[in-house]
Design an enzyme around this catalytic site. Structure first.
Site, PDB file in Angstrom:
ATOM      1  N   TYR A 214      28.611  29.935 -14.411  1.00 16.78           N
ATOM      2  CA  TYR A 214      27.358  29.557 -13.922  1.00 16.78           C
ATOM      3  C   TYR A 214      26.036  29.665 -14.803  1.00 16.78           C
ATOM      4  CZ  TYR A 214      23.220  30.760 -11.169  1.00 16.78           C
ATOM      5  OH  TYR A 214      21.996  30.791 -10.690  1.00 16.78           O
TER       6      TYR A 214
ATOM      7  N   SER B 146      17.912  30.610 -14.046  1.00 13.30           N
ATOM      8  CA  SER B 146      18.380  31.883 -13.660  1.00 13.30           C
ATOM      9  C   SER B 146      18.227  32.851 -14.812  1.00 13.30           C
ATOM     10  CB  SER B 146      19.726  31.809 -13.356  1.00 13.30           C
ATOM     11  OG  SER B 146      20.106  33.087 -13.194  1.00 13.30           O
TER      12      SER B 146
ATOM     13  N   ASP C 200      24.642  14.230  -1.146  1.00 12.68           N
ATOM     14  CA  ASP C 200      25.220  15.090  -2.020  1.00 12.68           C
ATOM     15  C   ASP C 200      24.721  14.701  -3.349  1.00 12.68           C
ATOM     16  OD1 ASP C 200      27.246  15.577  -4.164  1.00 12.68           O
ATOM     17  OD2 ASP C 200      27.880  16.840  -2.474  1.00 12.68           O
TER      18      ASP C 200
ATOM     19  N   LYS D 111      23.222  26.514 -15.977  1.00 12.55           N
ATOM     20  CA  LYS D 111      21.886  26.794 -16.163  1.00 12.55           C
ATOM     21  C   LYS D 111      21.189  26.356 -17.370  1.00 12.55           C
ATOM     22  CE  LYS D 111      21.171  27.494 -11.536  1.00 12.55           C
ATOM     23  NZ  LYS D 111      20.263  26.554 -10.894  1.00 12.55           N
TER      24      LYS D 111
ATOM     25  N   HIS E 154      24.844  40.018  -2.799  1.00 12.28           N
ATOM     26  CA  HIS E 154      23.450  40.612  -3.246  1.00 12.28           C
ATOM     27  C   HIS E 154      23.550  42.007  -2.866  1.00 12.28           C
ATOM     28  CE1 HIS E 154      21.527  36.258  -3.892  1.00 12.28           C
ATOM     29  NE2 HIS E 154      22.394  36.790  -4.778  1.00 12.28           N
TER      30      HIS E 154
END
Length: 330
Positions: free
Chosen positions: A140, A116, A50, A144, A187
């Site tokens: 999120y 992203s 991890d 990024k 998706h």
């Protein structure tokens, strides 16, 4: 090269690992298997670590002298990031910093980062170029964008990076031997194909009143195999002493939700059960990338991102592996 791929058991990661192996690189995979699939990996040096385990990270870099890192490992569900922001900052930022510190200790200074298009937020212009303002609208996307800034500021430490901002990853390995398998699927293409197979709920089209040709959202889809190639090319760029870059990866073409459903229905050979709902908050009408900078620098152009090829490859995977990596042949 000796390459460490973090998150290498995930969707894009495992495709990149397979491609790198075909190019005769020595690949080591780091993944905690939280959402990855060990079954997607073949003949590679695997470490169940991890990113928050800094001791094991440092030990790995002490044992192996890596030429470069491709960093996929992250939490990546937009909706979940809104519900669990601290977990996203812990994994995507604190875990990423642990990785950079282990790289420094191991004298490794080249990293390709899986970023992203979420860093852009609501687009102000189409197609979206890298100079477009970054204004992410969820945790999120903010993680990024923030990690891109951390990489930029790490240049004073000698770390060079290529951040790849991809749009809608889709498709599967040509021939369908590996593909997309998410415990929580969000998706469009896999949801449509699973609905065609009767394996999922009817697909919901969110919004039919957007200012687009048929009233549904338009998105830029890029084949996962093309994304894998981009990561290999980006690492080659760094190995050749190229400067740090921030690059879009897309198809430069937009397809509406209804166009995707029509093509998926043709390829699957059946109608796709469909329901219609209201718009979702934060869904822009159109997202299309400009690939000009990626073409000019790392010489990347999408080769398999025709929408029929994307959906055909995805159908080959889903129809032959209805349970994903839990199917009998895995």
């Amino acid at each position: 090269m000796k390459i460490l791929v973090t998150g290498g058991a995930g969707y894009i990661g495992c495709h990149t690992v397979k491609l790198l192996q075909s190019l005769n690189h020595q690949v080591t995979v780091l993944d905690n298997l939280y959402r990855g699939h060990m079954q997607a990996l073949e003949n590679c040096d695997f470490h169940n670590i991890d990113l928050m385990d800094s001791s094991s990270l440092n030990g790995l870099f002490k044992d192996i002298k890596f030429d470069g890192v491709i960093h996929f490992a992250a939490r990546s569900l937009v909706g979940e990031s809104v519900e669990k922001p601290l977990e996203y900052y812990q994994t995507n930022i604190a875990g990423g910093i642990n990785l950079l510190q282990a790289m420094r200790a191991g004298d490794c200074n080249q990293i390709v980062f899986s970023s992203s298009a979420a860093v852009y937020g609501e687009p102000k212009s189409i197609p979206i170029e890298e100079s477009h303002p970054r204004n992410p609208i969820n945790p999120y996307g903010r993680t990024k964008s923030l990690f891109e800034d951390i990489l930029t500021e790490s240049s004073v430490l000698g770390i060079r990076s290529v951040c790849l901002r991809y749009f809608n990853a889709a498709g599967a390995w040509p021939g369908g031997e590996m593909g997309e398998d998410h415990a929580v699927e969000t998706h469009l293409i896999p949801l449509a194909l699973k609905a065609a197979m009767g394996a999922g709920k009817p697909l919901t089209v969110f919004g039919t009143d957007y200012p687009t040709q048929d009233g549904t959202c338009v998105r830029d889809y890029v084949h996962v195999h093309d994304l894998a190639r981009a990561h290999a090319l980006a690492l080659d760029w760094l190995q050749a002493h190229g400067p740090s870059l921030r690059l879009n990866l897309g198809n430069e073409k937009g397809f509406s939700v209804l166009e995707i459903l029509e093509t998926a229905s043709e390829i699957a050979g059946c109608e796709i059960p469909t329901e219609y709902g209201p718009r979702r908050a934060g869904d822009p009408a159109i997202l299309i990338a400009s690939n000009r900078l990626a073409s000019e620098t790392i010489k990347w152009i999408p080769l398999r991102s025709d929408i029929r090829t994307i959906i055909s490859d995805a159908w080959a995977w889903h129809s032959s592996h209805p349970e994903g990596y839990g199917s009998p042949d895995y």
